[in-house]
Design an enzyme around this catalytic site. Structure first.
Site: not given
Ligand code: NAP
Length: 296
Positions: A10-11, A13, A98, A124, A175, A179, A245, A257
């Protein structure tokens, strides 16, 4: 060749996968829930593109050197089949989420000696599968020691600043403190700056102070400046700004979350006998604002 599989492109990964794939010595695979083709990430340093291998079924997985789990916290259990398929004896598993409970959440899925908890500060957002905007410089913190140092080395060729810390507990709680206040815009569905008042300031401060008190009871060193900076940032949040988020997930009707970001403060507060009325109230209200199927 170092093999790396990113579960949850996702964002976060997807951004990390694109950066890692810039190294020709890395064999990068993304393990996705929803189909995707390639990655295009707009970063502060310019646009980067990558076409890693994409798997959508854990049965396609082969053991790799590194598994990076970057799903939302509530999806942890669903990653088990991926982690099992991608792991051999020497595989290290980094949890990039997080919260402060990486170990507890993945207990029983990843052996403690192979688990690397990661604090990431990298804003992201994903607009479509594989299409991501990284809006600011990225920072990663991991525990000191061989696993943490090897993980940092994966990012040596990138603009992401990865550092091993003797005190990862403090990094994770600092962090979380920042948050913890973001539950306010998630509940009110608007930026806090335009409606700032003494009463709102007291709520924001209360949320962060409770988090700091519980974090300190858990052994974290949280400077007072973290609290002041969080209150100032919420005061300065302009009209129309994203409230983070949690806010974005609520607007999109996604699961939130809540437990990993604020529920944990209430739970661990109870363990230490520290009252957390601000977090308890907001957790209850936000959970009650969401449909039953989108809370955690
Ligand atoms: N985004 C930010 O700015 C940010 C910053 C710091 C920390 N974080 C933390 O980082 C973590 C990830 O956040 P994110 O923003 O990247 O979330 P996100 O964009 O929702 O990405 C999560 C990804 O995981 C996939 N997924 C869920 N279950 C799965 C499984 N069983 N197998 C394979 N893929 C799976 C989702 O698939 P789908 O494509 O089907 O939805 C999505 O692509 C969270 O804990 C968040 O709090 C995020």
């Amino acid at each position: 060749m170092t093999s790396i599989a990113i579960v949850g492109p996702g964002a976060i990964g997807g951004t990390l996968a694109a950066w890692l794939a810039q190294n020709p010595n890395f064999d990068v695979t993304v393990c996705a829930r929803s189909p995707m083709t390639d990655l295009v990430v707009e970063t502060p340093e310019g646009t980067i593109k990558a076409a890693p291998k994409v798997l959508t079924d854990p049965r396609q997985g082969q053991p790799v050197d590194w598994v990076l789990v970057a799903t939302k916290t509530y999806s942890a259990e669903s990653t088990r089949p991926w982690i099992e398929a991608l792991s051999a004896q020497g595989t290290r598993v980094a949890i990039i989420q997080n919260g402060v409970e990486h170990g507890r959440v993945f207990e029983g899925i990843v052996p403690a000696g192979r688990l690397v908890p990661v604090m990431i500060n990298l804003p992201a957002a994903r607009s479509a599968p594989g299409r991501i905007v990284q809006s600011r410089h990225g920072i990663i913190a991991v525990p000191a020691g061989r696993n943490g140092e090897d993980f940092c080395a994966l990012f040596a060729h990138t603009e992401i600043e990865a550092k091993a810390h003797e005190d990862i507990v403090s990094q994770l709680w600092i962090k979380l403190a920042g948050n913890s206040a973001a539950i306010v815009p998630a509940r009110t569905l608007r930026a806090t700056g335009p409606v700032w008042s003494d009463e709102l300031a007291a709520i924001v401060r209360g949320l962060v102070e409770e988090c700091a008190a519980v974090g300190r009871a858990e052994g974290a060193d949280i400077p007072q400046s973290v609290i002041e900076n969080t209150v100032s940032a919420m005061k300065a949040m302009p009209e129309g700004a994203s409230g983070g988020s949690l806010h974005a997930d609520r607007l999109a009707g996604n699961q939130m979350e809540i437990d990993a970001r604020n529920g944990v403060i209430v739970r661990l507060g109870e363990k230490h006998g520290i009252p957390t009325p601000y977090n308890r109230l907001l957790v209850t209200l936000l959970a009650a604002s969401a449909s039953p199927w989108v809370t955690d």
